[in-house]
Write an enzyme that holds these catalytic residues in place. Structure first.
Site, mmCIF file in Angstrom:
data_model
loop_
_atom_site.group_PDB
_atom_site.id
_atom_site.type_symbol
_atom_site.label_atom_id
_atom_site.label_comp_id
_atom_site.label_asym_id
_atom_site.label_seq_id
_atom_site.Cartn_x
_atom_site.Cartn_y
_atom_site.Cartn_z
ATOM 1 N N LYS A 152 11.792 6.883 -29.229
ATOM 2 C CA LYS A 152 11.908 7.842 -28.244
ATOM 3 C C LYS A 152 10.606 8.717 -28.636
ATOM 4 O O LYS A 152 10.122 9.063 -27.663
ATOM 5 C CB LYS A 152 13.119 8.598 -28.781
ATOM 6 C CG LYS A 152 14.463 8.039 -28.352
ATOM 7 C CD LYS A 152 15.737 8.852 -28.689
ATOM 8 C CE LYS A 152 16.085 8.641 -30.134
ATOM 9 N NZ LYS A 152 16.282 7.122 -30.501
ATOM 10 N N ILE A 153 10.200 9.084 -29.674
ATOM 11 C CA ILE A 153 9.250 10.035 -30.162
ATOM 12 C C ILE A 153 7.915 9.432 -29.779
ATOM 13 O O ILE A 153 6.746 9.898 -29.270
ATOM 14 C CB ILE A 153 9.227 10.696 -31.848
ATOM 15 C CG1 ILE A 153 10.536 11.291 -32.001
ATOM 16 C CG2 ILE A 153 8.008 11.371 -31.884
ATOM 17 C CD1 ILE A 153 10.835 11.869 -33.215
ATOM 18 N N ASP A 172 5.345 -2.515 -32.743
ATOM 19 C CA ASP A 172 6.786 -2.180 -32.880
ATOM 20 C C ASP A 172 7.382 -3.583 -32.869
ATOM 21 O O ASP A 172 7.005 -4.365 -31.895
ATOM 22 C CB ASP A 172 7.318 -1.283 -31.613
ATOM 23 C CG ASP A 172 8.686 -0.671 -31.895
ATOM 24 O OD1 ASP A 172 9.760 -1.578 -32.450
ATOM 25 O OD2 ASP A 172 8.966 0.385 -31.942
ATOM 26 N N CYS A 200 7.956 5.433 -36.817
ATOM 27 C CA CYS A 200 8.946 4.231 -37.221
ATOM 28 C C CYS A 200 9.985 4.981 -38.314
ATOM 29 O O CYS A 200 9.471 6.069 -38.765
ATOM 30 C CB CYS A 200 8.344 2.999 -37.640
ATOM 31 S SG CYS A 200 7.264 3.317 -39.112
ATOM 32 N N THR A 227 4.470 12.142 -38.965
ATOM 33 C CA THR A 227 5.423 13.125 -38.816
ATOM 34 C C THR A 227 6.889 12.357 -38.906
ATOM 35 O O THR A 227 8.097 12.859 -38.533
ATOM 36 C CB THR A 227 5.471 13.676 -37.304
ATOM 37 O OG1 THR A 227 5.315 12.443 -36.476
ATOM 38 C CG2 THR A 227 4.415 14.675 -37.052
ATOM 39 N N SER A 228 6.671 11.225 -39.744
ATOM 40 C CA SER A 228 8.188 10.543 -39.584
ATOM 41 C C SER A 228 8.716 10.820 -40.865
ATOM 42 O O SER A 228 9.673 11.486 -41.043
ATOM 43 C CB SER A 228 7.832 8.961 -39.257
ATOM 44 O OG SER A 228 8.623 8.765 -38.184
ATOM 45 N N ARG A 229 8.454 9.904 -41.945
ATOM 46 C CA ARG A 229 9.075 10.032 -43.479
ATOM 47 C C ARG A 229 7.994 9.786 -44.389
ATOM 48 O O ARG A 229 6.943 9.117 -44.138
ATOM 49 C CB ARG A 229 10.041 9.162 -43.348
ATOM 50 C CG ARG A 229 11.355 9.269 -42.833
ATOM 51 C CD ARG A 229 12.099 10.669 -43.421
ATOM 52 N NE ARG A 229 13.296 11.101 -42.815
ATOM 53 C CZ ARG A 229 13.573 11.565 -41.783
ATOM 54 N NH1 ARG A 229 12.468 12.472 -41.364
ATOM 55 N NH2 ARG A 229 14.492 12.028 -41.344
ATOM 56 N N ASP A 253 3.352 15.970 -41.818
ATOM 57 C CA ASP A 253 4.230 16.822 -41.707
ATOM 58 C C ASP A 253 5.435 16.302 -42.758
ATOM 59 O O ASP A 253 6.256 17.117 -42.883
ATOM 60 C CB ASP A 253 4.685 16.678 -40.525
ATOM 61 C CG ASP A 253 5.982 17.780 -40.052
ATOM 62 O OD1 ASP A 253 5.664 18.925 -40.275
ATOM 63 O OD2 ASP A 253 7.068 17.446 -39.628
ATOM 64 N N GLU A 258 8.494 15.254 -51.113
ATOM 65 C CA GLU A 258 8.756 16.557 -50.426
ATOM 66 C C GLU A 258 9.991 17.127 -50.974
ATOM 67 O O GLU A 258 10.104 18.322 -50.990
ATOM 68 C CB GLU A 258 8.407 16.495 -49.042
ATOM 69 C CG GLU A 258 9.866 15.814 -48.372
ATOM 70 C CD GLU A 258 9.820 15.945 -46.859
ATOM 71 O OE1 GLU A 258 8.782 15.405 -46.308
ATOM 72 O OE2 GLU A 258 10.854 16.286 -46.114
ATOM 73 N N HIS A 290 7.526 19.574 -43.004
ATOM 74 C CA HIS A 290 8.735 18.989 -42.095
ATOM 75 C C HIS A 290 9.012 20.026 -41.049
ATOM 76 O O HIS A 290 10.123 19.999 -40.932
ATOM 77 C CB HIS A 290 9.714 18.690 -43.120
ATOM 78 C CG HIS A 290 10.571 17.551 -42.747
ATOM 79 N ND1 HIS A 290 10.793 16.365 -43.472
ATOM 80 C CD2 HIS A 290 10.790 17.144 -41.501
ATOM 81 C CE1 HIS A 290 11.534 15.537 -42.818
ATOM 82 N NE2 HIS A 290 11.673 15.921 -41.416
HETATM 83 P P1 NAD Z 1 13.875 5.737 -32.673
HETATM 84 O O1 NAD Z 1 14.856 5.081 -33.371
HETATM 85 O O2 NAD Z 1 14.010 6.115 -31.273
HETATM 86 O O3 NAD Z 1 12.389 4.722 -32.703
HETATM 87 C C1 NAD Z 1 12.112 4.479 -33.843
HETATM 88 C C2 NAD Z 1 11.381 3.066 -33.523
HETATM 89 O O4 NAD Z 1 10.602 2.567 -34.680
HETATM 90 C C3 NAD Z 1 11.863 1.880 -32.695
HETATM 91 O O5 NAD Z 1 11.348 1.586 -31.453
HETATM 92 C C4 NAD Z 1 11.893 0.681 -33.682
HETATM 93 O O6 NAD Z 1 11.991 -0.376 -33.090
HETATM 94 C C5 NAD Z 1 10.654 0.976 -34.429
HETATM 95 N N1 NAD Z 1 10.643 0.238 -35.842
HETATM 96 C C6 NAD Z 1 11.563 -0.075 -36.561
HETATM 97 N N2 NAD Z 1 11.061 -0.837 -37.700
HETATM 98 C C7 NAD Z 1 9.726 -0.811 -37.263
HETATM 99 C C8 NAD Z 1 8.448 -1.544 -38.043
HETATM 100 N N3 NAD Z 1 8.894 -2.024 -39.138
HETATM 101 N N4 NAD Z 1 7.375 -1.156 -37.531
HETATM 102 C C9 NAD Z 1 6.985 -0.639 -36.505
HETATM 103 N N5 NAD Z 1 7.991 0.092 -35.803
HETATM 104 C C10 NAD Z 1 9.249 -0.244 -36.178
HETATM 105 O O7 NAD Z 1 13.282 6.883 -33.550
HETATM 106 P P2 NAD Z 1 12.567 8.266 -33.078
HETATM 107 O O8 NAD Z 1 13.551 9.258 -32.703
HETATM 108 O O9 NAD Z 1 11.572 7.883 -32.263
HETATM 109 O O10 NAD Z 1 12.082 9.085 -34.566
HETATM 110 C C11 NAD Z 1 11.287 8.279 -35.222
HETATM 111 C C12 NAD Z 1 11.189 8.671 -36.556
HETATM 112 O O11 NAD Z 1 10.819 10.223 -36.662
HETATM 113 C C13 NAD Z 1 12.799 8.939 -37.476
HETATM 114 O O12 NAD Z 1 12.948 7.856 -37.994
HETATM 115 C C14 NAD Z 1 12.405 10.178 -38.405
HETATM 116 O O13 NAD Z 1 12.166 9.414 -39.642
HETATM 117 C C15 NAD Z 1 11.489 10.925 -37.930
HETATM 118 N N6 NAD Z 1 11.470 12.301 -37.369
HETATM 119 C C16 NAD Z 1 10.770 13.243 -37.956
HETATM 120 C C17 NAD Z 1 11.154 14.458 -37.718
HETATM 121 C C18 NAD Z 1 10.198 15.702 -38.186
HETATM 122 O O14 NAD Z 1 10.852 16.852 -38.333
HETATM 123 N N7 NAD Z 1 9.276 15.272 -38.978
HETATM 124 C C19 NAD Z 1 12.134 14.841 -36.664
HETATM 125 C C20 NAD Z 1 12.851 13.724 -36.194
HETATM 126 C C21 NAD Z 1 12.389 12.565 -36.530
#
Ligand code: NAD
Length: 326
Positions: A152-153, A172, A200, A227-229, A253, A258, A290
């Site tokens: 999604k993001i 991906d 991811c 901005t993920s983890r 982020d 953290e 974050h």
């Molecule tokens: P999502 O589940 O919609 O998308 C994640 C994508 O990553 C999927 O398309 C999946 O196939 C892919 N993926 C899985 N394993 C992978 C790999 N080994 N290599 C590459 N891609 C891979 O999730 P999203 O809603 O887009 O969110 C993504 C991440 O953003 C979350 O997991 C979360 O950690 C992070 N997040 C951070 C914040 C923030 O405030 N900083 C807020 C929301 C989410």
């Protein structure tokens, strides 16, 4: 009235949950959820937790002993939960999507700020220092963005990049058809990208996806945004690459250590995390705490879905946002 023990509560959480909720008694605790604080949930059927809470086997056992039945995660990620320990003890519900725009826009905001050195310019001009020396960036137009994870993001971020006139590469394991996006291997993505953005989840496979080897493939001018983890990046390898000028800069982020620092004011404390202290001090590193999710739309969405998740649980409806304990 059913009760929810709400851990790690911040004023912005309280504001939005109080606006949305009119069915349950929410007891807000500033403390993070961890084994030592879990007892505060006594008498509550639901427990609401967040990204840096320590939800290990001990926390889960205590919650289950006290009669808690459901863990309402008010976030998408659930890598901080000992899933196997929750089996038959606690149902886990989450908010899989609130505003992907919030996070994707923040990622691009960080890239712009880092590349065009906006925070440095802001600090200078507040002191009437109007020198431009050292503030040179590069055009994003015509450059290449590499996106790891096109969920999604990542998809929203890809659209933002194409809007800037960038070529977009992605990796991906589950590719989808996206306008203007070409899927490549991680090696090709690392080699060709001018900016690399991580979208991811944190899993066993993605932990340290940015390590010394990945960085060695990147352009010396590449900017990395996370901005993920935090644990997607080996911070020590990143710091070493920054020190040796093997990488252009980093916008973070999230940070692997953290927990206990981010979301809190530590300005009057001695922060002993040496890697974070060095990263903070680098002129080509930009850190936010974050914060990527923090928009009104996202906070509203989080509160609505969290309350809806509890409604669904109590009324025996299908739990579409359940994280299955393994
Ligand atoms: P999502 O589940 O919609 O998308 C994640 C994508 O990553 C999927 O398309 C999946 O196939 C892919 N993926 C899985 N394993 C992978 C790999 N080994 N290599 C590459 N891609 C891979 O999730 P999203 O809603 O887009 O969110 C993504 C991440 O953003 C979350 O997991 C979360 O950690 C992070 N997040 C951070 C914040 C923030 O405030 N900083 C807020 C929301 C989410």
């Amino acid at each position: 009235m059913e009760k929810i023990a709400f851990f790690d509560a911040k004023p912005y959480d309280k504001e939005w949950f109080d606006k949305i909720n009119n069915k349950y008694k929410i007891i807000y605790y500033e403390s993070r959820l961890r084994p030592e604080s879990a007892r505060l949930a006594e008498g509550c059927k639901a427990v609401c937790a967040f990204v840096n809470d320590v939800i290990n086997a001990k926390t889960i056992d205590t919650l289950a002993e006290l009669g808690a039945e459901v863990l309402l995660m008010r976030c998408a990620g659930f890598n901080n939960i000992a899933l196997s320990a929750a089996k038959d003890k606690l149902r886990i519900l989450r908010v899989p999507a609130y505003s992907p725009h919030a996070v994707a826009e923040h990622a691009m905001g960080m890239i712009l700020a880092l590349n065009r050195k906006i925070p440095r310019a802001y600090i200078r001009t507040r002191d009437f220092n109007f020198s431009l020396v050292g503030l040179t960036g590069f055009d994003l137009y015509g450059k290449t963005a590499g996106i790891i994870g096109t969920g999604k993001i990542g998809q929203v971020f890809a659209k933002i990049c194409t809007g800037f006139g960038m070529e977009v590469l992605a990796y991906d394991p589950y590719p989808v058809e996206l306008d203007g996006v070409r899927y490549v291997t991680t090696d090709e993505l690392f080699r060709k990208s001018d900016i690399i953005s991580l979208h991811c989840p944190l899993t066993r496979e993605t932990r340290y996806i940015i390590d010394d080897n990945a960085i060695s493939l990147m352009k010396k001018s590449a900017l990395i945004v996370n901005t993920s983890r935090g644990q997607l990046i080996d911070s020590e390898a990143l710091l070493s690459a920054l020190n040796d000028k093997r990488i252009g800069g980093a916008a973070l982020d999230v940070y692997e250590e953290e927990s206990g620092l981010f979301f809190e004011d530590n300005s009057d404390k001695i922060v002993t995390d040496e890697i974070l202290s060095l990263l903070v001090s680098r002129p080509n590193v930009l850190i936010t705490s974050h914060q990527a999710f923090l928009t009104e739309e996202a906070l509203r969405g989080i509160a609505e879905v969290t309350i809806q998740n509890f409604d669904d649980y109590l009324s025996g409806r299908e739990l579409k946002n359940e994280v299955k304990a393994q």
